[in-house]
Design an enzyme around this catalytic site. Sequence first.
Site, PDB file in Angstrom:
ATOM      1  N   GLU A 198     -61.582  -5.695  66.382  1.00  0.00           N
ATOM      2  CA  GLU A 198     -61.947  -7.020  65.904  1.00  0.00           C
ATOM      3  C   GLU A 198     -62.310  -7.991  67.027  1.00  0.00           C
ATOM      4  OE1 GLU A 198     -58.929  -9.763  64.329  1.00  0.00           O
ATOM      5  OE2 GLU A 198     -57.583  -8.057  64.259  1.00  0.00           O
ATOM      6  N   SER A 252     -55.605 -16.283  59.960  1.00  0.00           N
ATOM      7  CA  SER A 252     -54.232 -16.403  59.452  1.00  0.00           C
ATOM      8  C   SER A 252     -53.308 -16.673  60.624  1.00  0.00           C
ATOM      9  CB  SER A 252     -53.811 -15.100  58.780  1.00  0.00           C
ATOM     10  OG  SER A 252     -54.803 -14.647  57.905  1.00  0.00           O
ATOM     11  N   SER A 255     -55.723 -15.878  67.825  1.00  0.00           N
ATOM     12  CA  SER A 255     -55.902 -15.107  69.049  1.00  0.00           C
ATOM     13  C   SER A 255     -56.658 -15.954  70.055  1.00  0.00           C
ATOM     14  CB  SER A 255     -56.706 -13.831  68.783  1.00  0.00           C
ATOM     15  OG  SER A 255     -55.844 -12.793  68.385  1.00  0.00           O
ATOM     16  N   ARG A 267     -57.608 -10.648  75.903  1.00  0.00           N
ATOM     17  CA  ARG A 267     -56.810 -11.471  74.994  1.00  0.00           C
ATOM     18  C   ARG A 267     -55.698 -12.088  75.819  1.00  0.00           C
ATOM     19  NH1 ARG A 267     -52.257 -11.304  71.488  1.00  0.00           N
ATOM     20  NH2 ARG A 267     -52.641 -12.232  69.454  1.00  0.00           N
TER      21      ARG A 267
END
Lengths: 430, 785
Positions: A198, A252, A255, A267
Amino acid sequence: MAFNGHQCDDDIVDETPSKLPRCNKEMAGYYNNEAQNEAPVSAGRAACECRTSNSTPRHRKDSVKKTRPPFPWFGMDIGGTLVKLVYFEPKDITAEEEQEEVENLKSIRRYLTSNTAYGTTGIRDVHLELQDLMLCGRTGNLHFIRFPTHDLPVFLQMGRNKHFSSLHTTLCATGGGAYKFESDFRTMADLQLLKLDELDCLVRGVLYIDSVMSGGPSECYYFENPTDPDRCVQIPYPLENPYPLLLVNIGSGVSILAVYSKNNYKRVTGTSLGGGTFLGLCCLLTGCSTFEEALEIASQGESTRVDKLVRDIYGGDYERFGLPGWAVASSFGNMMFKEKRESVSKEDLARATLVTITNNIGSITRMCALNESIDRVVFVGNFLRVNTLSMKLLAYAMDYWSKGQLKALFLRHEGYFGAVGALLELLHPS
Amino acid sequence: MAECGGVDSNTSSGHTMDKSITLPPDEIFRNLENAKRFAIDIGGSLTKLAYYSTVQHKVAKVRSFDHTAKEAACDKLYEISVQEEVTARLHFIKFENAYIETCLDFIKDHLVNTETKVIKATGGGAHKFKELIEKKLGLKVDKEDEMTCLIKGCNFVLKNIPHEAFVYAKHADSEFRFQTTNPDIFPYLLVNIGSGVSIVKVESEDKFERIGGSSIGGGTFWGLGALLTKTKRFDELLQLASKGQHTSVDMLVKDIYGGSYGCLGLTGDLIASSFGKSATADKEFSKEDMAKSLLHMISNDIGQLACLYAKLHNLSRVYFGGFFIRGHPVTMHTITYSINFFTKGEVQALFLRHEGYLGAIGAFLKGAEEDNPNQYSWGENYAGSSGLMSVSPEMNPMQRARSGTFPFDMLEMDRLERQLVNLPLLQDPSSYIPDTVDLTEDAPAREYWLYCFEDALDGVVKRALASQPDMPEAAVRAEKFRQKYLHKLQTLRHQPFAYGSLTVRSLLDTREHCLNEFNFPDPYSKIKERENDVALRYYQKAVKALEELSCEDRQFALVRGVLAGNVFDWGAKAVSDVLESDPEFGFEEAKRQLEERPWLVDSYDQWLERLKGPPHKCALFFVDNSGVDIILGVMPFVRELLSRGTEVVLASNSGPALNDVTNGELQILTERIAAMDPVIQAGLREDRLTLVQSGSSSPCLDLSRLDKVLAMVVRERQTDLVIIEGMGRAIHTNYYAMLSCESLKMAVIKNSWLADRLGGKLFSVVFKYEVPAGRPDQDDAALTP
């Protein structure tokens, strides 16, 4: 479907749906200066645009045709709360193609493009549609569709009814749901997913959309005077040289990525206090049930009745530590007291929830920006959809607490970048 | 955020004063007669009161008779007197706000001192009680900045209380893992979680900066928790949380992925979205589950921010405090978990034993600045202090309801006569741990020693009583001592972490503190005198016998002498039984009892080899017992060192502990020996034999808390040999101590359980000679001041 991964098979010339999408080195790069200079309006810097201009060598056109996957072209991002779907509708279908096109494909195309709502919860964001986009030598419109993740079974049932699997297309999907629901796709709709990371998709999607939008309405913008309703305006921001960039995706959960080049990103961290928390707490506190509803209630409330501000404690600014009186000292701090709990409205509680979550994301983002020495932050994700309150709050918080050092940027296609990235992966496997 | 003192809780039982409760005057607000310099910190539910007072204490002193006059006229070696001495003590008392009026009344009634005009106040509730305090006490309330007080208090406890900071590990054998005191406490990060969060970077005593904060703090947990669960009290919310399952409310990574998000290393159980599952109108969630989810959300968020700030400012020591943390295992656990997660174990979350007192301590210090309390060293008084979790915060309401007692917690700190510093010869002061066995973690050892100390208690009481034959009320005090120490032992059985790591040293020190508390300053004074006297008579004979030996034989005899002398120890039960039943138990008999070589730990050959080389520049000798030990064991050894050309520094206790020789006694003994022995005499005259006090009154030895003068002498003399003698100093403590110079640890194991543990038997010998790795001259360099 016999898709086993990314294989190159240069011998195959036709576009038989059962054939594999192919790699072509000439197609690999996003940033092709030649392409940028010669491309028509929408093409921008994206090298995958195969231009209609005469300068394009013939063999390149052929190779594009060779590697082009069969229609339909979808990209899908299955998140914790929402499924995001992008669909490329070809507008340059020749009469010959029209004849060849199987009925199932036609039916899907018509269904998607002739409606703006699907079932009770599916919505096509018409205002985001990208028209006359050129993708892999085809011109068409890119559609942006979303529906709640809990309605995925309905979607699969529809896919089954429309015999989607007979089209032998590759369905590129990202987001956690691509993993979680993989077997459902197989058993319920006879569809094999190509699962994609993702964050890879997100980064790819952001860079792509920004590049194709650079000639038209600006994809990227910021707020000037975010605290002054009369003077607050959106100002286009050209992301010509986007690196390094802090990319904050608020779904939700949240990141936070540091992007250093098109394929170098990491990340940095994340937080579980995200859009899901806002909606979850709002549902518990106010009895609402949708994001839109929660935002609507929040827009009518006053968070200062719920939160304890610095001035509530110190009567004004806490000068010793440079804290302004309006700053929140304790989110929901006033709710420790019974009489205050009894005097607040649902609207106040929803507003306080929104402010708490938004400020916290701002605060963590600011610390990451400092730690990574990055001064540009792009906020994306569906938490920001129709959520001008949060965007302005983020814009203001970034500016105020960094003393003008940090700039908060926003993108018009907020939550769709993962899905776009998945589509790009279909067209140009990396 | 900036508000650190907590919040006003009109939800708790509030300010309904319960005047039916009478305060126990012997236990709470002690020494009020001499109290001055008051400070008060009123938080959301608890009040912390601080004051300075002086304590009249009996202390044992020895004084030499004028021996040049008529020696025969007196059959005593020296004069022992018990004198009154005044020492400074800090009192800190914590109680619920509901009792504030009762307490103020009590103070007013007992306060004699009228010099005090002002009371320093801090904490969120200070303004609310301002009028009440001014009316009741007639003192002017002078408000101090909370953050300044907090930091001042924090610096003070970190500097003065060993084992102040701990790591919390819920599932470990011992939940509390105490940190060794690092002499250099700065810089550190203090994360204060009140209703909001303040993150403060502390760089020095006077320099600190609020570098950040968050509005999501204890108030958010309380406020949002009250809204979600209709539960009013903070404590009750925490209890709910400890019973809940957050997974039914939170959206986990596996809820989105079906499993883990492998390539990012995010496990499936990780929370992806707090309250993510409650985004629905048609489901009910239990109070417990929501409270748990909220607790995780807030703890993780605070932990994450703390880590980001720690990283940005490159700080590895992060202390957590504030009412959200204050002794609550639930929040300590979730914060610890969060810090571990976000820093991958690189930063540990640290908590403080006296966290609740920081504001009061700081406010007090602000008011006492003219007394300059920071120039002294202070020590926690184990007799007067309640210890960690004496009153569990969760227990408060229930306890009160059940028994109608007045729950309170106390901290008492004594001003030490000497300023204490590190031994400059420690190889690495920051990793030095005095104690050999941590009884907090070693359950069988804890069982044994607690039993052992309880078993020996009757003997100690008897001894204490016998030391004051002409004081009729001594029996009452002795009984009080017994009760007090017994109670301490019982507390430690259930809460071994009460005063930091439980060790044999802390058990011994607690006993000394309790004895002092009931005015038994030196129960062994008469025994020590008698034994010193007897041993002195043998001194010349012993020295003569040694001189007749060949050099090599003499070295062995000297070592055996020290070891045999060390058998004479009233502190060891096995020996005190022998000494009790057989007073004639002699030096020669002790030698016979010694284990034959090879000893349990035996590096005698290396030591002998070393003696063939050049003499040491200077030896620092930590001595142990009075009588045979010091006179017939240690002194001949010292004499030999002096003869070899080595300077000797004899370090003995500042105050009495068991039958250990004190500095005062050693002064007299050395003079007496010098009168008989020209070598010792010359040593003293030429300043090659120096007596210093250790700064301690413990049967054990903490090399990180020694008299500043001792440290100075050690540096000046370029000490290159440290000798530590006896079980308390060389086995219970310092057995593993690494020094930057040569060291010799000598002891006889006079406890069969310990001998068994070490793989030996009763009267096994430890003779541990160690040379630090690396070239000696490099180590010398480290010594130059």
